[in-house]
Design an enzyme around this catalytic site. Structure first.
Site, PDB file in Angstrom:
ATOM      1  N   TYR A 250     -12.872  -4.291  53.924  1.00  0.00           N
ATOM      2  CA  TYR A 250     -13.317  -5.163  55.001  1.00  0.00           C
ATOM      3  C   TYR A 250     -12.148  -5.238  55.969  1.00  0.00           C
ATOM      4  O   TYR A 250     -11.060  -5.647  55.608  1.00  0.00           O
ATOM      5  CB  TYR A 250     -13.665  -6.552  54.453  1.00  0.00           C
ATOM      6  CG  TYR A 250     -13.677  -7.587  55.540  1.00  0.00           C
ATOM      7  CD1 TYR A 250     -14.782  -7.707  56.363  1.00  0.00           C
ATOM      8  CD2 TYR A 250     -12.569  -8.386  55.785  1.00  0.00           C
ATOM      9  CE1 TYR A 250     -14.777  -8.606  57.412  1.00  0.00           C
ATOM     10  CE2 TYR A 250     -12.560  -9.292  56.823  1.00  0.00           C
ATOM     11  CZ  TYR A 250     -13.666  -9.396  57.634  1.00  0.00           C
ATOM     12  OH  TYR A 250     -13.661 -10.273  58.678  1.00  0.00           O
TER      13      TYR A 250
ATOM     14  N   HIS B 199      -3.102  -2.536  52.155  1.00  0.00           N
ATOM     15  CA  HIS B 199      -2.049  -2.049  53.057  1.00  0.00           C
ATOM     16  C   HIS B 199      -0.787  -2.914  53.034  1.00  0.00           C
ATOM     17  O   HIS B 199      -0.175  -3.155  54.080  1.00  0.00           O
ATOM     18  CB  HIS B 199      -2.630  -2.016  54.478  1.00  0.00           C
ATOM     19  CG  HIS B 199      -2.549  -0.665  55.117  1.00  0.00           C
ATOM     20  ND1 HIS B 199      -1.847  -0.451  56.260  1.00  0.00           N
ATOM     21  CD2 HIS B 199      -3.071   0.537  54.783  1.00  0.00           C
ATOM     22  CE1 HIS B 199      -1.940   0.830  56.609  1.00  0.00           C
ATOM     23  NE2 HIS B 199      -2.678   1.439  55.730  1.00  0.00           N
TER      24      HIS B 199
HETATM   25  C1  CS2 Z   1      -4.246   4.463  54.665  1.00  0.00           C
HETATM   26  C2  CS2 Z   1      -3.690   5.408  55.707  1.00  0.00           C
HETATM   27  O1  CS2 Z   1      -5.510   6.276  53.851  1.00  0.00           O
HETATM   28  C3  CS2 Z   1      -4.959   5.224  53.552  1.00  0.00           C
HETATM   29  O2  CS2 Z   1      -4.949   4.754  52.440  1.00  0.00           O
HETATM   30  O3  CS2 Z   1      -3.405   3.548  54.113  1.00  0.00           O
HETATM   31  O4  CS2 Z   1      -4.712   5.602  56.630  1.00  0.00           O
HETATM   32  C4  CS2 Z   1      -2.434   4.992  56.452  1.00  0.00           C
HETATM   33  O5  CS2 Z   1      -2.655   3.850  57.197  1.00  0.00           O
HETATM   34  C5  CS2 Z   1      -1.981   6.080  57.389  1.00  0.00           C
HETATM   35  O6  CS2 Z   1      -1.874   7.282  56.700  1.00  0.00           O
HETATM   36  C6  CS2 Z   1      -0.658   5.742  58.067  1.00  0.00           C
HETATM   37  O7  CS2 Z   1      -0.163   6.831  58.744  1.00  0.00           O
HETATM   38 MG    MG Z   2      -3.613   3.288  52.011  1.00  0.00          MG
END
Ligand code: CS2
Ligand code: MG
Length: 381
Positions: A150, A185
């Site tokens: 989300y 994240h």
């Molecule tokens: C993310 C990525 O794919 C994922 O799990 O965490 O999109 C990440 O934000 C990017 O690779 C950053 O460059």
């Molecule tokens: Mg990621």
């Protein structure tokens, strides 16, 4: 076989990719991926000014030796810039070795342990209804591992409570079968992450990704003490040693390092081997900012290791259209009936780059979102 030529291509067939090309005196050419999202020019300079001149004349078949040379012998170790550059070189050398042996790289890594690599797809959206709809589309195509993030608009503050509620609603709507993944994240503090994980226990996640920031592995102990939720970590690690405490102390369940940032195929195999001894599986990073060459390298590893867990999949052409096919040919393919990806039996990585097309898509400066908290202070994205 000697390295006689080196080149770097910064191209933007939809987004920026930094590609490494290595040529040999036997006419064999290898490709690697050195893309570092938002910092591509720094890696390009490291390759052009430092690494390429030192690589000239070396034996192209000595991959381990060249890896040691650029990781240790230049004194400075790891870091996103130097290790992304090394990743590009390492992948290109494996590509060359495969072409030289007339074998796909997975054969050089010990051969197949599986017929395809299971993938998960991003189904995240700003509303739960859209997430559910995206999941149903993916399920209809045979994909039963779904990332159900989300997320509000990309640079807004992430409401962790809403993440928990939305994920529970998605599980209710989809029933018990599909595997669900949530990536927060690194936006929680350890105790917040423990609470999120505990509240997500009834959802039975496949894993919770990046619950906390990457600097302090001890933070994972707090989460482990509270919740029986599988954890995945590693996309921000650039020195393979950073992954060690988490695996050796069994604080995570999935190694999520990025082959384009930890130094390529060579360290990925070693990390997978360490994981195997701790019953930790792999979930190598496969976001849109890993180029199709990096994705190909990753799938060759997935297909050859025993403790493969899951592969994040970017469907490049669905996102960026024909520009991708102009620049890249070959590469892993998604096979609908299996819900997985596979590579062809072409020698090397099985992906080629059209240099003229790559030159035609010009680099544009870009960077990741830079969100702030409601009070104006810095927030991780
Ligand atoms: C993310 C990525 O794919 C994922 O799990 O965490 O999109 C990440 O934000 C990017 O690779 C950053 O460059
Ligand atoms: Mg990621």
């Amino acid at each position: 076989m000697q390295i006689t030529g080196t080149d770097v291509f910064l191209t933007r067939p939809g987004r920026n990719y930094l590609l490494v090309k290595i040529e040999t005196n036997e006419g064999i050419v290898g490709w690697g991926d050195a893309t570092l999202n938002g910092r591509e020019k720094a890696v390009e300079a490291a390759l052009e000014h430092h690494i390429f001149p030192e690589l000239q004349g070396h034996s192209a078949t000595r991959i381990q030796d060249i890896w040691q040379m650029f990781f240790r012998q230049t004194y400075w170790r790891g870091g996103p810039v130097l290790n992304s550059a090394l990743s590009g070189v390492d992948m290109a050398l494996w590509d060359i070795k495969g072409k030289c042996a007339d074998l796909p790289v997975y054969e050089l890594l010990g051969g197949r342990t599986r017929e395809y690599a299971d993938v998960y797809r991003h189904c995240g959206a700003p509303t739960t209804d859209e997430i559910i709809e995206n999941c149903r589309d993916a399920l209809a195509r045979g994909i039963d591992h779904l990332r159900v993030n989300y997320h509000p608009q990309t640079d807004e503050y992430l409401d962790l409570q809403r993440v928990v509620e939305s994920t529970a609603d998605v599980r209710d709507a989809l029933g018990p079968r599909p595997e669900l993944i949530v990536d927060i994240h690194g936006r929680a503090d350890p105790i917040e992450a423990a609470r999120v994980a505990t509240e997500l226990e009834p959802v039975r996640l496949f894993y919770l990704e990046d619950p906390v920031r990457p600097e302090n592995p001890d933070a994972f102990e707090t989460i482990r003490r509270h919740a029986a939720v599988p954890l995945a970590m590693g996309e921000l690690f650039t020195n393979p040693w950073e992954m060690l405490p988490l695996v050796e102390r069994e604080l995570v369940d999935y190694i999520r390092t990025d082959l384009g940032h930890i130094g390529g195929i060579t360290p990925a195999l070693k990390l997978a081997g360490i994981g195997e001894h701790h019953y930790v599986r792999t979930a190598f990073h496969g976001p849109p900012d890993l180029s199709p060459v990096g994705f190909a390298a990753t799938v060759h590893v997935d297909l050859s290791i025993p403790n493969f867990g899951i592969q994040e999949m970017t469907e490049y052409e669905r996102i960026y259209g024909e520009r991708i096919a102009d620049v890249f040919s070959g590469g892993p393919e998604f096979i609908e009936k299996t819900g997985g990806v596979d590579v062809s039996d072409e020698p090397g990585l099985g992906i080629e780059v059209n240099e003229d097309a790559a030159r035609g898509y010009e680099y544009e400066r870009s960077h990741l979102p830079m969100p702030r908290n409601p009070d104006g202070s810095v927030q991780d994205w």
